[in-house]
Design a protein around this motif. Sequence first.
Motif, PDB file in Angstrom:
ATOM      1  N   CYS A  35     -57.477-100.209  14.104  1.00 40.68           N
ATOM      2  CA  CYS A  35     -57.346-100.463  15.539  1.00 40.68           C
ATOM      3  C   CYS A  35     -58.176 -99.458  16.345  1.00 40.68           C
ATOM      4  O   CYS A  35     -58.245 -98.275  16.004  1.00 40.68           O
ATOM      5  CB  CYS A  35     -55.868-100.337  15.920  1.00 40.68           C
ATOM      6  SG  CYS A  35     -55.525-100.551  17.674  1.00 40.68           S
ATOM      7  N   VAL A  40     -52.797 -96.664  12.738  1.00 42.03           N
ATOM      8  CA  VAL A  40     -52.409 -97.856  11.977  1.00 42.03           C
ATOM      9  C   VAL A  40     -50.890 -97.935  12.009  1.00 42.03           C
ATOM     10  O   VAL A  40     -50.206 -97.038  11.519  1.00 42.03           O
ATOM     11  CB  VAL A  40     -52.911 -97.783  10.513  1.00 42.03           C
ATOM     12  CG1 VAL A  40     -52.431 -98.990   9.727  1.00 42.03           C
ATOM     13  CG2 VAL A  40     -54.422 -97.672  10.468  1.00 42.03           C
ATOM     14  N   GLU A  41     -50.382 -99.004  12.604  1.00 36.49           N
ATOM     15  CA  GLU A  41     -48.936 -99.213  12.660  1.00 36.49           C
ATOM     16  C   GLU A  41     -48.526-100.137  11.519  1.00 36.49           C
ATOM     17  O   GLU A  41     -49.269-101.053  11.158  1.00 36.49           O
ATOM     18  CB  GLU A  41     -48.550 -99.863  13.987  1.00 36.49           C
ATOM     19  CG  GLU A  41     -48.825 -99.000  15.196  1.00 36.49           C
ATOM     20  CD  GLU A  41     -48.553 -99.731  16.512  1.00 36.49           C
ATOM     21  OE1 GLU A  41     -48.138-100.909  16.486  1.00 36.49           O
ATOM     22  OE2 GLU A  41     -48.767 -99.119  17.569  1.00 36.49           O
ATOM     23  N   HIS A  44     -46.728-104.381  14.396  1.00 32.27           N
ATOM     24  CA  HIS A  44     -47.099-104.471  15.804  1.00 32.27           C
ATOM     25  C   HIS A  44     -46.625-105.836  16.294  1.00 32.27           C
ATOM     26  O   HIS A  44     -47.211-106.862  15.948  1.00 32.27           O
ATOM     27  CB  HIS A  44     -48.609-104.326  15.991  1.00 32.27           C
ATOM     28  CG  HIS A  44     -49.017-104.245  17.421  1.00 32.27           C
ATOM     29  ND1 HIS A  44     -48.988-103.067  18.126  1.00 32.27           N
ATOM     30  CD2 HIS A  44     -49.421-105.205  18.283  1.00 32.27           C
ATOM     31  CE1 HIS A  44     -49.367-103.303  19.371  1.00 32.27           C
ATOM     32  NE2 HIS A  44     -49.634-104.578  19.487  1.00 32.27           N
ATOM     33  N   HIS A  55     -53.259-104.120  13.153  1.00 31.59           N
ATOM     34  CA  HIS A  55     -52.431-103.239  12.342  1.00 31.59           C
ATOM     35  C   HIS A  55     -52.045-103.937  11.038  1.00 31.59           C
ATOM     36  O   HIS A  55     -52.520-105.033  10.740  1.00 31.59           O
ATOM     37  CB  HIS A  55     -51.209-102.804  13.149  1.00 31.59           C
ATOM     38  CG  HIS A  55     -51.593-102.052  14.384  1.00 31.59           C
ATOM     39  ND1 HIS A  55     -51.953-100.715  14.366  1.00 31.59           N
ATOM     40  CD2 HIS A  55     -51.720-102.454  15.672  1.00 31.59           C
ATOM     41  CE1 HIS A  55     -52.269-100.321  15.585  1.00 31.59           C
ATOM     42  NE2 HIS A  55     -52.136-101.355  16.411  1.00 31.59           N
TER      43      HIS A  55
END
Length: 192
Positions: A35, A40-41, A44, A55
């Motif tokens: 992203c 980095v999730e 999301h 993500h």
Amino acid sequence: MTERTRYGGRWALVLVAIALAMGAVLLAMGRLPICACGMVELWHGAVNSAGNSQHLADWYAPSHVVHGLLFYGLFRWAAPGASLGARAALAALLEAAWEIAENTPMVIDRYREATAALGYTGDSVVNSLADLGFMLAGFALAARLPWWGTVLFGLGLELLALAAIRDNLTLNVLMLLWPVPAIRDWQAALPG
């Protein structure tokens, strides 16, 4: 030693090679590795945001699981003599081809024109790799479930996404191929 253990490692290497090749092609196309937000999730959940499709997981992950369910059925029918590993590799190639095509300017523009995804800019490479992983998870699940369990699970995922974000694989395909203005308006009215 069973066929699964004797050849399982080889097919795992093939799947890794497909993922690496897909990632390299996406990077060569100019896709961002992660992203633009710099992180980095794991999840999301905001669909109408710049972080969607950037993500590891989002509300489109269930669609990729459904890809895996469908690809299992397709390659069980189209390549009945092939090993499970070979059919998984064929499914991974098909998913990788879609991830690459989905991130071309032509398809990104089509999403913006035909669907409610007005701000869609394509996927990050990490999201595309995760989507490939979700497809493989769906494929593996379909290999273990009875056919009716696979159908029920796939329908459940489609209904979950429909209820949560007013979109799913079925509507996504419909809107890309034959846009329905009423559906686009209904999807665009999704609260926040």
